[in-house]
Scaffold this motif. Structure first.
Motif, mmCIF file in Angstrom:
data_model
loop_
_atom_site.group_PDB
_atom_site.id
_atom_site.type_symbol
_atom_site.label_atom_id
_atom_site.label_comp_id
_atom_site.label_asym_id
_atom_site.label_seq_id
_atom_site.Cartn_x
_atom_site.Cartn_y
_atom_site.Cartn_z
ATOM 1 N N ALA A 108 -2.440 8.708 -15.968
ATOM 2 C CA ALA A 108 -1.278 8.053 -16.573
ATOM 3 C C ALA A 108 -0.189 7.869 -15.520
ATOM 4 N N GLN A 109 0.178 6.627 -15.258
ATOM 5 C CA GLN A 109 1.235 6.305 -14.296
ATOM 6 C C GLN A 109 1.983 5.070 -14.779
ATOM 7 N N SER A 110 3.224 4.955 -14.360
ATOM 8 C CA SER A 110 3.980 3.763 -14.716
ATOM 9 C C SER A 110 3.589 2.617 -13.793
ATOM 10 N N LEU A 111 3.713 1.403 -14.305
ATOM 11 C CA LEU A 111 3.395 0.238 -13.492
ATOM 12 C C LEU A 111 4.294 0.176 -12.261
ATOM 13 N N GLN A 112 5.573 0.487 -12.420
ATOM 14 C CA GLN A 112 6.508 0.402 -11.299
ATOM 15 C C GLN A 112 6.111 1.360 -10.182
ATOM 16 N N ALA A 113 5.747 2.582 -10.557
ATOM 17 C CA ALA A 113 5.350 3.566 -9.554
ATOM 18 C C ALA A 113 4.078 3.124 -8.833
ATOM 19 N N LEU A 114 3.126 2.625 -9.577
ATOM 20 C CA LEU A 114 1.877 2.147 -8.973
ATOM 21 C C LEU A 114 2.141 0.977 -8.038
ATOM 22 N N TRP A 115 2.892 0.014 -8.533
ATOM 23 C CA TRP A 115 3.155 -1.218 -7.774
ATOM 24 C C TRP A 115 3.887 -0.909 -6.473
ATOM 25 N N ASP A 116 4.896 -0.024 -6.564
ATOM 26 C CA ASP A 116 5.693 0.306 -5.386
ATOM 27 C C ASP A 116 4.888 1.053 -4.327
ATOM 28 N N SER A 117 3.830 1.740 -4.755
ATOM 29 C CA SER A 117 3.051 2.552 -3.819
ATOM 30 C C SER A 117 1.965 1.760 -3.096
ATOM 31 N N LEU A 118 1.668 0.548 -3.556
ATOM 32 C CA LEU A 118 0.487 -0.163 -3.054
ATOM 33 C C LEU A 118 0.584 -0.516 -1.573
ATOM 34 N N ASP A 119 1.762 -0.906 -1.119
ATOM 35 C CA ASP A 119 1.894 -1.321 0.285
ATOM 36 C C ASP A 119 1.679 -0.159 1.255
ATOM 37 N N GLN A 120 1.874 1.078 0.775
ATOM 38 C CA GLN A 120 1.679 2.240 1.632
ATOM 39 C C GLN A 120 0.312 2.915 1.409
ATOM 40 N N THR A 121 -0.430 2.416 0.459
ATOM 41 C CA THR A 121 -1.715 3.038 0.127
ATOM 42 C C THR A 121 -2.784 2.653 1.137
ATOM 43 N N GLN A 122 -3.514 3.650 1.601
ATOM 44 C CA GLN A 122 -4.629 3.414 2.511
ATOM 45 C C GLN A 122 -5.925 3.281 1.695
ATOM 46 N N PHE A 123 -6.676 2.236 1.983
ATOM 47 C CA PHE A 123 -7.918 2.003 1.251
ATOM 48 C C PHE A 123 -9.116 2.332 2.140
ATOM 49 N N SER A 124 -10.129 2.895 1.531
ATOM 50 C CA SER A 124 -11.328 3.313 2.263
ATOM 51 C C SER A 124 -12.159 2.096 2.667
ATOM 52 N N THR A 125 -13.155 2.334 3.493
ATOM 53 C CA THR A 125 -14.066 1.254 3.895
ATOM 54 C C THR A 125 -14.754 0.661 2.682
ATOM 55 N N ALA A 126 -15.184 1.518 1.755
ATOM 56 C CA ALA A 126 -15.871 1.043 0.545
ATOM 57 C C ALA A 126 -14.955 0.192 -0.316
ATOM 58 N N GLU A 127 -13.655 0.510 -0.323
ATOM 59 C CA GLU A 127 -12.695 -0.287 -1.094
ATOM 60 C C GLU A 127 -12.324 -1.566 -0.348
ATOM 61 N N ASN A 128 -12.198 -1.472 0.969
ATOM 62 C CA ASN A 128 -11.766 -2.626 1.761
ATOM 63 C C ASN A 128 -12.814 -3.731 1.834
ATOM 64 N N TRP A 129 -14.093 -3.351 1.781
ATOM 65 C CA TRP A 129 -15.129 -4.377 1.907
ATOM 66 C C TRP A 129 -15.016 -5.439 0.812
ATOM 67 N N PRO A 130 -15.008 -5.077 -0.476
ATOM 68 C CA PRO A 130 -14.861 -6.117 -1.503
ATOM 69 C C PRO A 130 -13.492 -6.783 -1.483
ATOM 70 N N LEU A 131 -12.447 -6.032 -1.088
ATOM 71 C CA LEU A 131 -11.113 -6.624 -0.977
ATOM 72 C C LEU A 131 -11.099 -7.767 0.035
ATOM 73 N N LYS A 132 -11.669 -7.506 1.205
ATOM 74 C CA LYS A 132 -11.697 -8.528 2.256
ATOM 75 C C LYS A 132 -12.570 -9.712 1.847
ATOM 76 N N ALA A 133 -13.687 -9.421 1.199
ATOM 77 C CA ALA A 133 -14.579 -10.496 0.758
ATOM 78 C C ALA A 133 -13.891 -11.357 -0.289
ATOM 79 N N TYR A 134 -13.143 -10.735 -1.192
ATOM 80 C CA TYR A 134 -12.431 -11.483 -2.233
ATOM 81 C C TYR A 134 -11.312 -12.323 -1.619
ATOM 82 N N ARG A 135 -10.566 -11.732 -0.694
ATOM 83 C CA ARG A 135 -9.497 -12.468 -0.021
ATOM 84 C C ARG A 135 -10.067 -13.705 0.698
ATOM 85 N N HIS A 136 -11.160 -13.494 1.429
ATOM 86 C CA HIS A 136 -11.785 -14.593 2.158
ATOM 87 C C HIS A 136 -12.252 -15.691 1.205
#
Length: 217
Positions: A108-136
């Motif tokens: 359970a977290q607030s949207l504001q807290a989640l949203w504000d934390s995203l720019d500082q969040t480090q994503f793993s290789t397993a998370e980054n692979w689909p992220l990069k593929a989706y962005r591309h």
């Protein structure tokens, strides 16, 4: 106004749940929600946009805490309402359909807290692979940079919600989506989030045809 279609669809859906071992209290709870939907669905075309609008209207009258379960109910009931025999048959054959509630829930977290934390969040290789593929894929389909960044941030939000899930599967993905949707106050944002997570799912599971599921416009 006739809601015989809704009555038949509701009864078929509840009969399937009962056959799968769902208890009486759960059946009654789901039936009440579907009866409420029936008033606005009666005499409407069997159209996904119409259905979505009716479901949204009723959800907005209910506590946000009830949304995750009722979103799942609405998703399950839809093929019965549009009389999609193949989808209903597949649901009937699925051994895991309508099990007891999964104990895992996103933290359970607030949207504001989640949203504000995203720019500082480090994503793993397993998370980054689909992220990069989706962005591309978004850029390949001609999406403007601001559109891409907004969608990527929504996807990152979901990935953070999925981090402590016990497994990587479709049911837990949907559960994370259903528990995140109530965090958004604006209907337009909720709708965009649903579009984005449907697109991203195919990248998340490594589908080689994921690009075909991109919908812009």
């Amino acid at each position: 106004m006739s809601n015989s279609r809704e009555q038949e669809a509701r009864q078929a859906y509840l009969n399937l749940l009962k056959a799968k071992g769902v208890d009486a209290a759960t059946l009654q709870h789901r039936e009440r929600f579907l009866q409420a939907l029936a008033t606005d669905l009666a005499d409407q075309p069997a159209d996904s946009m119409v259905y979505r609008d009716v479901v949204e209207k009723h959800l907005e009258q209910l506590p946000r805490a009830d949304w995750p379960l009722l979103l799942a109910v609405a998703r399950e009931y839809f093929p019965f309402w549009i009389q999609d025999i193949k989808a209903v048959a597949a649901m009937n054959a699925e051994a895991g359909f309508a099990p007891p509630a999964i104990s895992w829930q996103p933290l359970a977290q607030s949207l504001q807290a989640l949203w504000d934390s995203l720019d500082q969040t480090q994503f793993s290789t397993a998370e980054n692979w689909p992220l990069k593929a989706y962005r591309h894929a978004l850029r390949q389909e001609g999406a403007e940079l601001d559109v891409v960044e907004t969608r990527i941030k929504l996807v990152k939000l979901l990935l953070v919600r999925l981090r402590d899930a016990p497994a990587q599967d479709a049911k837990l993905y949907r559960l994370a989506v259903d528990n995140t949707l109530p965090l958004f106050d604006m209907k337009e944002t909720r709708r965009l989030f649903l579009v984005v997570v449907r697109e991203f799912y195919y990248f998340w599971i490594g589908d080689p045809e994921a690009l075909d599921h991109i919908v812009l416009g």
